[in-house]
Design a protein around this motif. Structure first.
Motif, short mmCIF file in Angstrom:
data_model
loop_
_atom_site.label_atom_id
_atom_site.label_comp_id
_atom_site.label_asym_id
_atom_site.label_seq_id
_atom_site.Cartn_x
_atom_site.Cartn_y
_atom_site.Cartn_z
N UNK A 140 -1.22 -9.16 15.72
CA UNK A 140 -1.56 -10.35 15.91
C UNK A 140 -0.60 -11.59 16.37
N UNK B 21 -12.39 -13.43 3.03
CA UNK B 21 -11.46 -13.17 1.65
C UNK B 21 -10.59 -11.84 2.02
N UNK C 272 4.89 -4.76 9.20
CA UNK C 272 3.64 -5.34 9.09
C UNK C 272 3.00 -5.27 10.47
N UNK D 236 5.28 -3.19 -0.49
CA UNK D 236 6.25 -3.13 -1.14
C UNK D 236 6.17 -2.85 -2.62
N UNK E 49 -5.22 -3.07 7.65
CA UNK E 49 -4.85 -3.00 6.20
C UNK E 49 -5.44 -4.60 5.76
N UNK E 50 -5.17 -5.67 6.58
CA UNK E 50 -5.55 -6.99 6.29
C UNK E 50 -6.74 -7.54 6.87
N UNK E 51 -7.50 -6.77 7.50
CA UNK E 51 -8.68 -7.07 8.12
C UNK E 51 -9.65 -7.49 6.93
N UNK E 52 -10.47 -8.56 6.72
CA UNK E 52 -11.27 -8.77 5.75
C UNK E 52 -12.74 -8.13 5.82
N UNK E 53 -12.89 -7.61 7.23
CA UNK E 53 -14.22 -6.83 7.49
C UNK E 53 -14.30 -5.52 6.92
N UNK F 141 -0.40 0.57 5.52
CA UNK F 141 0.58 -0.21 4.28
C UNK F 141 1.85 0.48 4.46
N UNK F 142 2.32 0.27 5.70
CA UNK F 142 3.86 0.35 5.91
C UNK F 142 4.64 -0.38 5.15
N UNK F 143 5.87 0.04 4.82
CA UNK F 143 6.91 -0.60 4.18
C UNK F 143 7.82 -0.98 5.01
N UNK F 144 7.98 -0.58 6.28
CA UNK F 144 8.90 -0.90 7.20
C UNK F 144 8.43 -1.85 8.39
N UNK G 11 -0.36 -5.51 11.28
CA UNK G 11 -1.07 -6.48 11.18
C UNK G 11 -0.44 -7.70 11.96
N UNK H 63 -9.22 -8.95 15.35
CA UNK H 63 -8.56 -9.63 14.29
C UNK H 63 -7.88 -10.95 14.66
#
Lengths: 484, 484
Positions: B174, A214, B168, A221, B105-109, B163-166, B170, B484
């Motif tokens: 990948x 999950x 992604x 943003x 940021x998006x790593x679920x672990x 959490x860059x807004x510029x 991740x 990842x």
């Protein structure tokens, strides 16, 4: 229809849903799109009187069924959404507060681990389940839609007017100082009536599975209030194009008809007031989604529903930023008709016969109805909803002949057939129990202006008894989750 | 000191920590403040050569012990912090990546459920445990500090440049398209070197218990990069004033010496470069915290430590926004001395004898040492740290006589006494295994310029064997959590 509703009758009604005449028609599991507006009143679609035209919704209604006596389970966001998702009254799930009627940002509680949602059971039956928009059933990971039946969620855990940068609502409401309490509400009202993006910082999540695990990604943003309807519309349209080959359940919970009213510049000034602008954009979104179904040849196999979580928030009417329930009485946070009776449209070309239906229905009924229509099974047997499938498909009478109006854990009113008993008045927004309940004939008095208790003493007593019996039949309440 | 380190010797070293001469001195459990800087190099305190004066840190060092051969367990953020928290090498905990060296940021672990932290055991022993700042051991609720021993946490789950807004990061990392990968890194570098607040939206959590339940509140004001050091300093100072009567463990993980470098306007232009400005503010913060201890008469009963998670990020040196490890070789993301050797100061008035210590120590050692100094017990027995308490309190020799340098799950170098074997070089930032390891005498060549393998063949072979034995003694690796 107004016969005394005994405990036995209630139990029977819950169990003996009318059988479908032709279940084989349903072998191909239909897609389901549930479009859900926020604080949108009974009169906010033009076919029910809105000054701003809602052409796409009107068309959806004209080619489907529009139910004019359709109720949510509570006149405020969180409990109403809890009822929608579970098919159960708030006092069974705990999704209510006796003091704090909805979930606040810092509330540690949320959707109970032991409750099941529509999405849980549809997913169990092979549906891909996606949610866009506002959840308002918990701010913590364990409460999120993706923990309660949804494969994916792109949206906000709470209302668009939460996570204020101007005032701490939770601290204000829990303050023992009445002045702080009052100031908090004043800042909230001012922010909502003169809104700016920077006044709120609502977390925007994209929650999904990655390699079987999950992810709850906070989109950097952030929740951009003005463009959100467009963003989720585009996502929904793309989703439809990408999910042609597997039945899906899409729950689109539009947040933006809730104050602060933010919408795209394209719609600014196009409605009859600011609220109308936003409704126009919601209507546009509905049109886009329907068009995507048609383009992908999915319309015939998709049930589209549209309704709202509760009536208009009339304290903001003076700013032109509230919806309307007229001619119904009052709105959100009351058990008057304007609080719980909402628009309801269901559309399924070739399956659902177009009609305007005056029978009683409720968002509580959608769970058992969708289970039936999709051939899904739902493990939770104690439901407060009725299977409306025969009413939808064969225009049989609705099995729902009564409606309890719950708010803050109390049954504040009771409808049976055309008549409604009202147990509560509101003083300064707070419910106060009446010594003598009121009786209204909704068929001729939907504005609840004429108490006919004295004229119809026998009916009055009968309804009081059946309301009491019904309450008794519910058993013990689960403790409220929203009080802080 | 350079005797062959057999498996038996390693096991012995791990178990037989020297007993304290006078344990009764420790009956009153001392408070513990662990100040932890980010990407701060060995030479970023003025007593070790920094051009920007760090008066408060220098004073802390002068009145305490300063260890000049002190190592982290990995030259990058997440694994280093994992080693600090658990006292265990990354290959035991899984807190490493073979491809992706840190948590994205998006790593679920994130932090494994079965690992224990310093905070877990101190809390078990009656300590109130608080963390401020950067965690970088998981972005999901189950990974948060408050699930791993901390009563409260105010901070960010990840680095200040996430959490860059510029771009992604991740998705960029990948991506199978090398151009996207390259573009992603270019945008990251540009953002970091020409930073603006709006380029990142790092979630700021206040995580705590409310009525016995966990709240993870996303602070609506968000992570304000420039003021964060001041904000947490004020909170820490207030905390100290409010927690006089119960032993506490404060883990202050300053994020702001990591690019993008943001600091308060007061310090702008006061350092020798932008990095110096930020160090000056960190130093100010340390001074404020120490002053709060003195003001509350807690200094005598508080162990204050200061160190860093890894060496300077030298790719940003050209912009004047990197720390320095000079004269040590290289920095972050390498197993050269500049990558893992960091400043370490420990101060405990009247208890820890002031000294400059050249013995080897490691952040891995802090867990067993703090357990001993506080009379706490730690359920995890397989540790990679040594109890340094006798070294701190009685100036006995450090029980740590060797140091493994792990990065991306591999032991890339091995120190034993004064000598260091290097197994890896870096090509385009990527580690490449050497066919012939290098040997350096760090006592006379801390810059690792002169390979003495040929001159000292016997020692060379001995170290190779003991490094192999050590690796073997570690057993099987746990699977990496960060890939990842």
């Amino acid at each position: 229809m107004n016969a005394k509703l005994s405990l036995a009758a209630v139990s029977l009604a819950l169990m003996a849903a009318p059988a479908l005449a032709n279940p084989s028609a349903l072998t191909a599991r239909p897609n389901i799109i549930l479009l859900f507006a926020d604080d949108m009143g009974w009169a906010d679609i033009s076919v029910q009187g809105a000054k701003t035209p809602t052409a796409h919704l009107d068309r959806l209604a004209a080619t489907g069924q529009r139910w004019t006596n359709f109720y949510v389970s509570s006149p405020v966001c969180s409990p109403s959404r809890g009822g929608l998702m579970t098919g159960r009254l708030e006092t069974r799930t705990g999704l209510y507060g006796t003091q704090t009627p909805v979930l606040l940002e810092k509330d540690p509680d949320g959707f109970p681990a032991d409750e099941l949602t529509i999405a849980d059971s549809l997913r169990q039956n092979g549906y891909h389940t996606i949610m866009y928009g506002k959840w308002h059933l918990g701010n913590h990971a364990q409460d999120f839609p993706t923990r309660h039946g949804f494969d994916e969620w792109f949206g906000i855990p709470i209302s668009n007017d939460c996570y204020s940068t101007q005032v701490d609502l939770f601290d204000g409401l829990t303050s023992s100082d009445p002045q702080i309490f009052k100031n908090t509400l004043a800042i909230v009202e001012k922010s909502n009536s003169q809104p700016r993006q920077a006044y709120w910082n609502v977390p925007l999540y994209h929650s999904y599975q990655y390699k079987g695990k999950q992810v709850d990604y906070l989109v950097p943003q952030g929740f951009q209030q003005s463009s959100f309807t467009q963003v989720v519309t585009e996502k929904a349209v793309n989703y439809i194009g990408e999910h042609k080959n597997r039945p899906f359940f899409m729950y689109m919970a539009y947040p933006q008809t809730h104050v602060p009213l933010f919408g795209s510049p394209e719609f600014k000034g196009k409605g009859h007031n600011r609220y109308g602008d936003i409704m126009l954009e919601i209507d546009w979104s509905v049109g886009q989604i329907y068009q995507a179904l048609e383009k992908n040849h999915l319309a015939e196999n998709t049930i589209v529903m549209f309704t709202s979580d509760n009536g208009p928030w009339l304290m903001y009417d003076k700013y032109g930023i509230s919806g309307s329930a007229l001619p119904l009485r009052d709105g959100k946070s009351t058990a008057w008709e304007g609080g719980l009776r909402v628009p309801f449209i269901i559309n399924w070309p070739g399956k659902i016969k177009p009609a305007v239906v005056e029978d009683i229905g409720s968002t509580l009924d959608l769970l058992p109805t969708l289970m039936r229509l999709t051939g899904s099974t739902h493990a939770q047997q104690t439901l407060d909803g009725f299977d409306l499938s025969a009413a939808f498909l064969q225009r049989q009478p609705s099995p729902r002949t009564f409606m309890p109006y719950f708010y803050k854990g109390e049954m504040e009113a009771w409808r049976e057939g055309d008549y409604k008993l009202v147990f509560t008045q509101y003083e300064g927004g707070q419910p106060v129990r009446l010594k003598q309940p009121l009786l209204f004939n909704l068929r001729i008095d939907s504005g609840e202006q004429h108490n006919v208790a004295a004229q119809e003493p026998e009916r009055y007593q009968r309804l009081i008894t059946s309301a009491q019996d019904y309450l008794l039949s519910l058993g013990e309440k689960r403790a409220p989750l929203f009080d802080i």
